[in-house]
Write a protein that holds these residues in place. Structure first.
Motif, PDB file in Angstrom:
ATOM      1  N   SER A   1       0.830  -1.209   0.000  1.00  9.98           N
ATOM      2  CA  SER A   1       0.000   0.000   0.000  1.00  9.98           C
ATOM      3  C   SER A   1       0.861   1.254   0.000  1.00  9.98           C
ATOM      4  O   SER A   1       0.618   2.209  -0.746  1.00  9.98           O
ATOM      5  CB  SER A   1      -0.912  -0.011   1.236  1.00  9.98           C
ATOM      6  N   PHE A   2       1.912   1.247   0.818  1.00 13.95           N
ATOM      7  CA  PHE A   2       2.822   2.387   0.918  1.00 13.95           C
ATOM      8  C   PHE A   2       3.520   2.638  -0.418  1.00 13.95           C
ATOM      9  O   PHE A   2       3.630   3.778  -0.896  1.00 13.95           O
ATOM     10  CB  PHE A   2       3.843   2.094   2.022  1.00 13.95           C
TER      11      PHE A   2
ATOM     12  N   ALA B   1      -4.217  -1.391   1.777  1.00 18.27           N
ATOM     13  CA  ALA B   1      -4.304  -0.945   3.176  1.00 18.27           C
ATOM     14  C   ALA B   1      -5.500  -1.591   3.873  1.00 18.27           C
ATOM     15  O   ALA B   1      -5.415  -2.003   5.032  1.00 18.27           O
ATOM     16  CB  ALA B   1      -4.399   0.575   3.229  1.00 18.27           C
ATOM     17  N   ASP B   2      -6.621  -1.667   3.164  1.00 16.65           N
ATOM     18  CA  ASP B   2      -7.803  -2.328   3.721  1.00 16.65           C
ATOM     19  C   ASP B   2      -7.508  -3.784   4.065  1.00 16.65           C
ATOM     20  O   ASP B   2      -7.953  -4.290   5.098  1.00 16.65           O
ATOM     21  CB  ASP B   2      -8.969  -2.257   2.720  1.00 16.65           C
ATOM     22  N   LYS B   3      -6.754  -4.453   3.185  1.00 13.95           N
ATOM     23  CA  LYS B   3      -6.426  -5.858   3.436  1.00 13.95           C
ATOM     24  C   LYS B   3      -5.533  -5.979   4.675  1.00 13.95           C
ATOM     25  O   LYS B   3      -5.715  -6.893   5.493  1.00 13.95           O
ATOM     26  CB  LYS B   3      -5.710  -6.444   2.211  1.00 13.95           C
TER      27      LYS B   3
ATOM     28  N   SER C   1      -0.265   2.968  11.362  1.00 16.57           N
ATOM     29  CA  SER C   1       0.364   3.420  10.117  1.00 16.57           C
ATOM     30  C   SER C   1      -0.434   2.963   8.902  1.00 16.57           C
ATOM     31  O   SER C   1      -0.414   3.621   7.856  1.00 16.57           O
ATOM     32  CB  SER C   1       1.802   2.906  10.025  1.00 16.57           C
ATOM     33  N   TYR C   2      -1.171   1.827   9.037  1.00 15.78           N
ATOM     34  CA  TYR C   2      -2.001   1.377   7.926  1.00 15.78           C
ATOM     35  C   TYR C   2      -3.069   2.435   7.621  1.00 15.78           C
ATOM     36  O   TYR C   2      -3.337   2.756   6.454  1.00 15.78           O
ATOM     37  CB  TYR C   2      -2.702   0.055   8.260  1.00 15.78           C
TER      38      TYR C   2
ATOM     39  N   SER D   1      -3.590   8.280   0.891  1.00 18.39           N
ATOM     40  CA  SER D   1      -3.973   7.887  -0.471  1.00 18.39           C
ATOM     41  C   SER D   1      -5.263   8.572  -0.891  1.00 18.39           C
ATOM     42  O   SER D   1      -5.416   8.996  -2.043  1.00 18.39           O
ATOM     43  CB  SER D   1      -4.129   6.359  -0.558  1.00 18.39           C
ATOM     44  N   TYR D   2      -6.199   8.689   0.058  1.00 18.78           N
ATOM     45  CA  TYR D   2      -7.430   9.431  -0.237  1.00 18.78           C
ATOM     46  C   TYR D   2      -7.119  10.904  -0.522  1.00 18.78           C
ATOM     47  O   TYR D   2      -7.641  11.500  -1.469  1.00 18.78           O
ATOM     48  CB  TYR D   2      -8.402   9.331   0.949  1.00 18.78           C
ATOM     49  N   ILE D   3      -6.237  11.487   0.299  1.00 20.58           N
ATOM     50  CA  ILE D   3      -5.916  12.919   0.136  1.00 20.58           C
ATOM     51  C   ILE D   3      -5.239  13.169  -1.205  1.00 20.58           C
ATOM     52  O   ILE D   3      -5.638  14.050  -1.979  1.00 20.58           O
ATOM     53  CB  ILE D   3      -5.009  13.393   1.293  1.00 20.58           C
TER      54      ILE D   3
END
Length: 581
Positions: free
Chosen positions: A536-537, A552-554, A567-568, A575-577
């Motif tokens: 995700s990062f 990140a959801d996973k 941190s997740y 990512s949303y921002i």
């Protein structure tokens, strides 16, 4: 006399007498040469060749196609060797005085000594006519038959050479050929047993574990179940004990000196997954508990943080009324996972517990609800979710146990636990890297071959660069990459080693390489929340926001109580921002 040289093992290649590569673009022209070369006398009837290459055509049309194909080949080859082909009435033959063919050398040469075997195996540059495939059934069948034939021949030669090398105590060279043998035939457990024994001879204990895991994965991939009891017992003997009994040649006992690596392995506790109690009404669900036990064992194995007792050993306790201490003693486990499966109407509830085997303390418990018709289809996903939740809980408990020991008595594994605790503890905006690095360096001093020590040190240096507290950024960058790469060299199947290497690469703005290694880590251990978080990062840094949010959801789903789960959520939020959402 000058010769045409034809290579059929691996990618097709035809060399002129002068050594120039003659390009044969037509696939069927290549097969025609290979078919004639594979015949005992290099000859075949025109009708047989035509039927093989054009089985769906009428006889006359197939023969016409053959004549045209021969004309094309003649135009490409005759200028180099005019007498390359012999034509007699209805037969075709390659001129044996003109051609030198690798498969012919393999089949006809005398192969007895180590040097003869090695030089013959060098001719196997890949599969027979590698990369060629056809829709015609007879042609495909012929191709498959010869590929199997030469693959079996290569396996037989490799096995003979391996025996000679082992008898001569040339274990370093034997290791290379044993690894090749496993690649050729990954489901023959004897190959894995030989390789584990060779690693024991070489003192490479970490590779014994990796090889056993690869054996389990290969058998699982081919739906062949658990390894044989002999394989599992050999692994346990080689990996946990100092008395090693190799499976090749004459069985002999070898007492390896107790080294730092052995002490580290002894200090790492084992997790055993006990058979789940089944309280189900549907008769077809009777084996669900056994299957789920095996799935969770396989998923836990991927983490590399703990020893994991084989499902075969755990299932031996099925039906026996043992308390925790007795079960743990029989299995040699420090942690026990157990639970029950209950049915209510059309839903199934799976209750899972993680306990300290010595004290009986309940460390973690949870329950999972599934519709009964979904349970079998999503059994692997359920096992991943359970394993993903267990691992950080067990690590956290192991850290607490290590705090009760004086530092002088701790192993490298326990030193890494202490280092990780300091590493993931923020003080203001600065990472507590000095304390963490002290423990990682001590772990390296205790056991130079323990990969997580280097991984922890690399990650702490990476965070120094991120927080801009490194005294000499260039020197820290160099050391960070060296430590991360060395950890992967020591244990390339450890997902956390790959995550840290990827994080170091990301810090150096090598984004493509970083994302590739994050993906490898997820593939190695789909149950690891940290691997999904790393992905995700990396994806967020490369503006792949939708996939970053999903990863990140996973991570959050797998391990919502992980100490690093804050941190997740941050990476998901960023990512949303960045995506304007």
């Amino acid at each position: 006399m000058s010769h045409l040289k034809l290579q059929l093992m691996g990618v097709f290649e035809l060399l002129s007498p002068a050594g120039l590569c003659l390009k044969i673009p037509s696939r069927k022209a290549r097969v025609l040469l290979a078919y004639l070369a594979s015949r005992v006398d290099f000859s075949a009837s025109r009708l047989d060749v035509a039927h093989l290459l054009w089985e769906h055509h009428e006889e006359q049309q197939a023969l016409t196609n053959l004549r045209q194909l021969l004309a094309v080949l003649n135009g490409l080859i005759s200028s180099e060797s005019p007498e390359w082909l012999i034509k007699q009435n209805s037969f075709l033959a390659l001129n044996p005085d003109i051609w030198r063919i690798d498969t012919n050398q393999i089949e006809r040469r005398q192969i007895d000594t180590e040097q003869e075997l090695e030089s013959t195996l060098e001719l196997f540059k890949g599969k027979f006519l590698e990369g060629l495939s056809f829709h015609e059934s007879e042609l495909s069948e012929w191709l498959d038959q010869f590929r199997r034939q030469y693959e079996n021949h290569q396996i037989e030669l490799c096995g003979r050479l391996l025996k000679l090398l082992i008898d001569a105590n040339k274990f370093q060279l034997a290791c290379q050929h044993a690894e090749a043998l496993v690649r050729l035939d990954p489901i023959d457990e004897l190959n894995h047993q030989r390789l584990m024994s060779i690693y024991a001879e070489l003192g490479q204990r970490h590779r014994i574990l990796r090889q056993y895991q690869q054996c389990c994965q290969a058998l699982e991939h081919h739906q062949m179940g658990e390894p044989q009891e002999q394989t599992t017992c050999l692994f346990r003997s080689l990996y946990y004990d100092t008395q090693v009994k190799p499976v090749f040649g004459e069985v002999k006992s070898i007492v390896l000196p107790t080294d730092a690596s052995t002490e580290t392995k002894k200090a790492i506790p084992a997790i055993a997954v006990l058979p789940f109690r089944e309280l189900l009404a549907r008769p077809e669900a009777i084996t669900l508990g056994s299957a789920l036990t095996g799935e969770i064992v396989n998923e836990l194995r991927r983490f590399h943080g703990f020893k994991v007792i084989s499902a075969l050993s755990s299932m031996s306790l099925q039906g026996r009324n043992c308390d925790l201490k007795t079960a743990a003693g029989l299995l040699g486990a420090g942690y026990l996972v157990g639970g029950s499966i209950q049915q209510s109407d059309m839903r199934v509830q799976i209750n899972v517990e993680l306990a300290d085997a010595e004290t009986g303390e309940l460390i973690w418990a949870d329950r999972y609800l599934r519709r009964i018709e979904e349970l079998f289809a999503f059994q692997s996903e359920l096992a991943r979710a359970i394993a993903g939740a267990i691992e950080p809980e067990a690590v956290g408990h192991a850290y607490l146990m290590s705090t009760r020991k004086p530092p002088d008595s701790m192993s490298a594994w326990e030193m890494v636990l202490r280092g990780d605790h300091h590493l993931f503890k923020q003080i203001g905006t600065r990472w507590n890297s000095d304390h963490a690095q002290k423990f990682y360096n001590k772990a390296i001093e205790l056991d130079p071959d323990y990969a997580p020590s280097y991984t922890g040190l690399a990650y702490s240096l990476c965070l120094e660069l991120k927080e801009r507290i490194a005294a000499d950024a260039k020197q820290v960058e160099k050391q960070m990459l060296e430590m991360a790469e060395h950890a992967v060299c020591l244990d390339s199947s450890n997902p956390w080693c790959l995550v840290v290497l990827a994080r170091a690469q990301q810090q150096m703005r090598e984004y493509d390489a970083a994302v590739l290694n994050y993906r490898k880590a997820v593939e190695l251990c789909p149950s690891s929340s940290k691997a999904h978080f790393g992905l995700s990062f990396g994806l967020s840094a490369t503006a792949q926001y939708d996939e970053a949010i999903a990863a990140a959801d996973k991570a959050i789903e797998l391990s919502p109580r992980d100490p690093m789960s804050w941190s997740y959520h941050i990476v998901k939020s960023l990512s949303y921002i960045y995506s304007g959402r």
